[in-house]
Design an enzyme around this catalytic site. Structure first.
Site, PDB file in Angstrom:
ATOM      1  N   SER A   1      -9.218  76.108 -92.361  1.00 46.98           N
ATOM      2  CA  SER A   1      -8.439  77.296 -91.283  1.00 46.98           C
ATOM      3  C   SER A   1      -6.995  77.262 -90.969  1.00 46.98           C
ATOM      4  CB  SER A   1      -8.818  78.126 -90.552  1.00 46.98           C
ATOM      5  OG  SER A   1      -8.713  79.165 -90.606  1.00 46.98           O
TER       6      SER A   1
ATOM      7  N   GLU B   1      -7.711  78.229-100.965  1.00 52.77           N
ATOM      8  CA  GLU B   1      -8.420  79.151-100.038  1.00 52.77           C
ATOM      9  C   GLU B   1      -7.868  80.395-100.050  1.00 52.77           C
ATOM     10  OE1 GLU B   1     -10.252  79.421 -97.119  1.00 52.77           O
ATOM     11  OE2 GLU B   1      -9.420  78.508 -95.936  1.00 52.77           O
TER      12      GLU B   1
ATOM     13  N   HIS C   1     -13.495  79.733 -96.304  1.00 57.59           N
ATOM     14  CA  HIS C   1     -14.211  80.352 -95.383  1.00 57.59           C
ATOM     15  C   HIS C   1     -15.675  80.791 -96.497  1.00 57.59           C
ATOM     16  CE1 HIS C   1     -10.038  80.224 -93.710  1.00 57.59           C
ATOM     17  NE2 HIS C   1     -10.663  81.000 -92.045  1.00 57.59           N
TER      18      HIS C   1
END
Length: 339
Positions: free
Chosen positions: A110, A242, A309
């Site tokens: 992230s 992602e 995630h």
């Protein structure tokens, strides 16, 4: 040349928050992670930024950068794992001292680590690790996929390590319903492909959270051309992405921008992680995005891999030479720690 750190037994973990810190009501949960790492034989050193959070960041950009720089230069700290992601890590990039960064692992995903990870590998050739963050290591045990982070980071230069697609993944977070391994793995994992059922790709891994790393394009921290020339002798690249929050059209815009910026030159294939974003716009679905990109670049695409995630996550090393295979819903990633 890629420079690979090495994780020793009994290593000291530095925890700093270059993006978001931990809200006070979650301090106990974070402390569980530190205690779990100490039971595993590690030492844990936490910076001041970990314990504060205000205005969508742990602290000022200068304080976050200074703490990160200090931990990277501290010879008593062996690897850095931020608590988790966030929103505004990009603010600290111009304050980082890339020329003085010691060779040590940085692990995470992230915002907190992915922007940091890719930028550091592109600028310095130091391999960085995309995988779990420390807050998700607080359980009594880890699933087989997550637990591989230690073996991967303990791989010696010149050696290889193989990881396999998970059996099941977590559809949603349930912090109010804690489990012994943190995650609630309920959904069957299925790696999928575009164009052919059986795919094999070979190249140097680069990637991260596409919401974040797209903002490196056009900056001194996202010079993929120079990285290819200076660190991997123009070997093919496997990109992995992602998607945290982007709709299909926003994802498509980001991928086209990357193509126009030359990021996909000499690209042997692209991997996309599972996502609960990818929301369709009108009748434009995520499979349309992947199909168009595959056709335009004439490369294979594997999607819904263990990345991002929706855990668990395979530990992917930016800069490593990888062989990725997908067939019948399953996949393997063999990473060579080639300089």
């Amino acid at each position: 040349m890629i420079k690979y750190p090495f994780l020793e037994k009994g290593a000291t973990i530095g925890v700093t928050a270059p993006s978001s810190g931990v809200d006070e009501e979650l301090h106990n949960m974070f402390k569980q992670s530190c205690e779990r790492m100490e039971k595993e034989g590690y030492k844990v050193v936490c910076g001041e930024t970990v314990w504060t959070q205000e205005k969508a960041k742990s602290s000022s950009a200068q304080k976050r950068a200074n703490e990160f720089n200090n931990m990277m230069q501290d010879e008593n700290i062996d690897l850095i794992i931020p608590p988790w992601g966030g929103e505004l890590l990009i603010e600290i990039l111009e304050e980082l001292d890339f020329e003085k960064l010691n060779k040590k692992w940085i692990l995470g995903y992230s915002d907190t680590s992915l922007l940091l990870l890719l930028a550091i590998t592109l600028k310095t050739g130091i391999a960085t690790a995309h995988g779990t963050n420390i807050i998700d290591l607080r359980g009594e045990f880890s699933d087989e996929t997550t637990a591989m982070w230690q073996k991967v980071l303990s791989t010696e230069i010149g050696n290889s390590i193989t990881q396999y697609s998970s059996d099941k993944y977590q559809k949603e977070w349930q912090h109010s319903n804690p489990s012994p391994c943190v995650f609630h793995l309920t959904e069957e994992t299925q790696w999928k492909t575009i164009s052919t059922d059986k795919v094999k790709i070979r190249g140097r891994l680069l990637g991260g959270c596409i919401d974040i790393i797209r903002h490196l394009i056009g900056t001194p921290f996202g010079n993929v051309h120079e990285f290819r020339k200076n660190h991997i002798e123009n070997e093919p690249v496997i990109w992995y992405f992602e998607n945290c929050d982007l709709t299909t059209t926003d994802l498509r815009r980001s991928l086209v921008q990357m193509k126009l910026a030359g990021w996909f030159e000499n690209c042997s294939g692209i991997l996309f992680g599972r996502s609960d974003a990818n929301h369709p716009v009108e009748d434009y679905f995520i499979e349309d995005v992947y199909t168009e990109l595959s056709n335009e670049l004439q490369i294979p695409i594997i999607y819904d891999i263990d990345c991002g995630h929706l855990p668990p996550q395979i530990t992917l090393i930016n800069g490593a030479l990888a062989e990725v295979k997908a067939e019948n819903g399953k996949g393997t990633i063999l990473q060579h720690f080639k300089e």
